[in-house]
Design an enzyme around this catalytic site. Sequence first.
Site, PDB file in Angstrom:
ATOM      1  N   HIS A   1       0.881  -1.165   0.000  1.00  0.00           N
ATOM      2  CA  HIS A   1       0.000   0.000   0.000  1.00  0.00           C
ATOM      3  C   HIS A   1       0.924   1.221   0.000  1.00  0.00           C
ATOM      4  O   HIS A   1       2.019   1.168   0.572  1.00  0.00           O
ATOM      5  CB  HIS A   1      -0.835   0.109   1.271  1.00  0.00           C
ATOM      6  CG  HIS A   1      -1.756  -1.037   1.551  1.00  0.00           C
ATOM      7  ND1 HIS A   1      -1.335  -2.216   2.091  1.00  0.00           N
ATOM      8  CD2 HIS A   1      -3.091  -1.156   1.382  1.00  0.00           C
ATOM      9  CE1 HIS A   1      -2.386  -3.023   2.252  1.00  0.00           C
ATOM     10  NE2 HIS A   1      -3.457  -2.408   1.819  1.00  0.00           N
TER      11      HIS A   1
ATOM     12  N   ASP B   1       2.179   1.959   3.428  1.00  0.00           N
ATOM     13  CA  ASP B   1       3.104   0.987   4.054  1.00  0.00           C
ATOM     14  C   ASP B   1       4.535   1.459   3.866  1.00  0.00           C
ATOM     15  O   ASP B   1       5.365   1.318   4.743  1.00  0.00           O
ATOM     16  CB  ASP B   1       3.076  -0.398   3.368  1.00  0.00           C
ATOM     17  CG  ASP B   1       1.723  -1.038   3.357  1.00  0.00           C
ATOM     18  OD1 ASP B   1       0.930  -0.741   4.253  1.00  0.00           O
ATOM     19  OD2 ASP B   1       1.472  -1.840   2.430  1.00  0.00           O
TER      20      ASP B   1
HETATM   21  C1  XUL Z   1      -7.549  -6.713   4.169  1.00  0.00           C
HETATM   22  C2  XUL Z   1      -6.717  -7.111   3.033  1.00  0.00           C
HETATM   23  C3  XUL Z   1      -5.877  -6.046   2.453  1.00  0.00           C
HETATM   24  C4  XUL Z   1      -5.755  -6.104   0.967  1.00  0.00           C
HETATM   25  C5  XUL Z   1      -5.012  -4.945   0.378  1.00  0.00           C
HETATM   26  O1  XUL Z   1      -8.291  -7.735   4.720  1.00  0.00           O
HETATM   27  O2  XUL Z   1      -6.703  -8.257   2.646  1.00  0.00           O
HETATM   28  O3  XUL Z   1      -4.641  -6.102   3.068  1.00  0.00           O
HETATM   29  O4  XUL Z   1      -5.133  -7.256   0.563  1.00  0.00           O
HETATM   30  O5  XUL Z   1      -5.541  -3.721   0.715  1.00  0.00           O
END
Ligand code: XUL
Length: 437
Positions: free
Chosen positions: A101, A104
């Site tokens: 992300h 992150d």
């Molecule tokens: C949340 C989840 C996230 C997504 C990316 O449950 O799985 O981490 O993979 O936003």
Amino acid sequence: MKEAFPGVGKIAYEGPKAKNPLSFKHYQASEVVGGKTMAEHLRFSVAYWHSFRNMNADPFGVGTRQMPWDDGSNSIENAQSRARAAFEFMEKLGVPFYCFHDRDVAPEGNTLAETNRNLDAVVKVLKEEQQRTGIRPLWGTANLFSHPRFLHGAATSCNTDVFAYAAAQVAKAMEVTLELGGAGYVFWGGREGYKTLLNTDMRREMDHLGRFLQMAVEYKKEIGFAGPFYIEPKPKEPTKHQYDSDAAACYAFLQRYGLTGDFRLNIEANHATLAGHTFQHEMEYATAVGLFGSIDANRGDMLLGWDTDQFPTDLYDTVLVMLTVLRADGFTTGGLNFDAKVSRESFEPIDLFHAHIGGMDAFARGLKTALAIREDGVLGGFLKQRYASWDTDMGREIESGTLSFTRLKQYMIEKGEPAANASGRVEMLENLLNEYL
Ligand code: XUL
Ligand code: CO
């Protein structure tokens, strides 16, 4: 820079009889099985958020993880050395991909412009590390759920300014994913859902989310990002009802907003079980409607009703899922991303290796077992025989749409009763599967 994981070398394949826990027993990247190397089949990826940002705090206690490379600050320098530690880990583990992300990898600033500058400063290091190692993003994404501004959702917020902020953030995250050579881009609907219908206009919120994703497609074309978009279904958590609740709900949503050509699904095992489905069901459904794209590999806990994001170690699951992946002709741009965290009790840096090695070996066994099952052809043969009546003239005519109720009525009136049914042999097939494990 000091090594983040001193004393750990490149994890090697040592075979099924090896006693070294820091070795692969089944995953050998270069081994060719079923016409491709295992690395090409499985396309493993490390999740930056769980492996390098999650300290494993829970509602009853603070985080426990030791991350000696991280000074705990929100500085750019710390984010940059964290990025170097992540690449040292991924290189030693031997994975070709990572997922991230925006938030992150770099800290949030006081304004969006400052936040974007922070991101650029860390992306510079990610790029250097990518060039050094050849590891690249399987997909990037934007965190539209952690900051309090998103408490009512992002694209489904009741506040247009929050919608605009989310759009600006996604635009930047897509640019960064493109710059890093990411193979795809994920939309997981963080808080795109609701707690109570007493304060929610569902129709309007879904339309806003649809328009948001249409704008993302327009922007993707504008900047020349060629990889696929993925929606990641999840039924609940953080909101009580998420709009992207499962693969079927996502398919309906994508069709309603004219998005099926630009999106595929990123199926996550633990999200499937939260939706009351199996991991394989969600995979099979996505494949059946032509939307299979990528996998977030993890597992839940049978006794816990939330997203525990544990590392996948259940061979039964990996075999069944790899059967579906092989039936779908394998991954193209997608892969197996370990959206999983080490347990709170496993707090040392070395535990990150144990967890990933276990997940990789579990999927390597799943792959080899699924290939063996397909090669023997017993299951395939059974399926063919079970549907044999559909391979007759009548079956073909129904399937191609040339038979009507009128003719079927006539046919059955003449025949009187259908041909006898054959047994489904459920237990025999379950026993057969166990023979391969
Ligand atoms: C949340 C989840 C996230 C997504 C990316 O449950 O799985 O981490 O993979 O936003
Ligand atoms: Co996920």
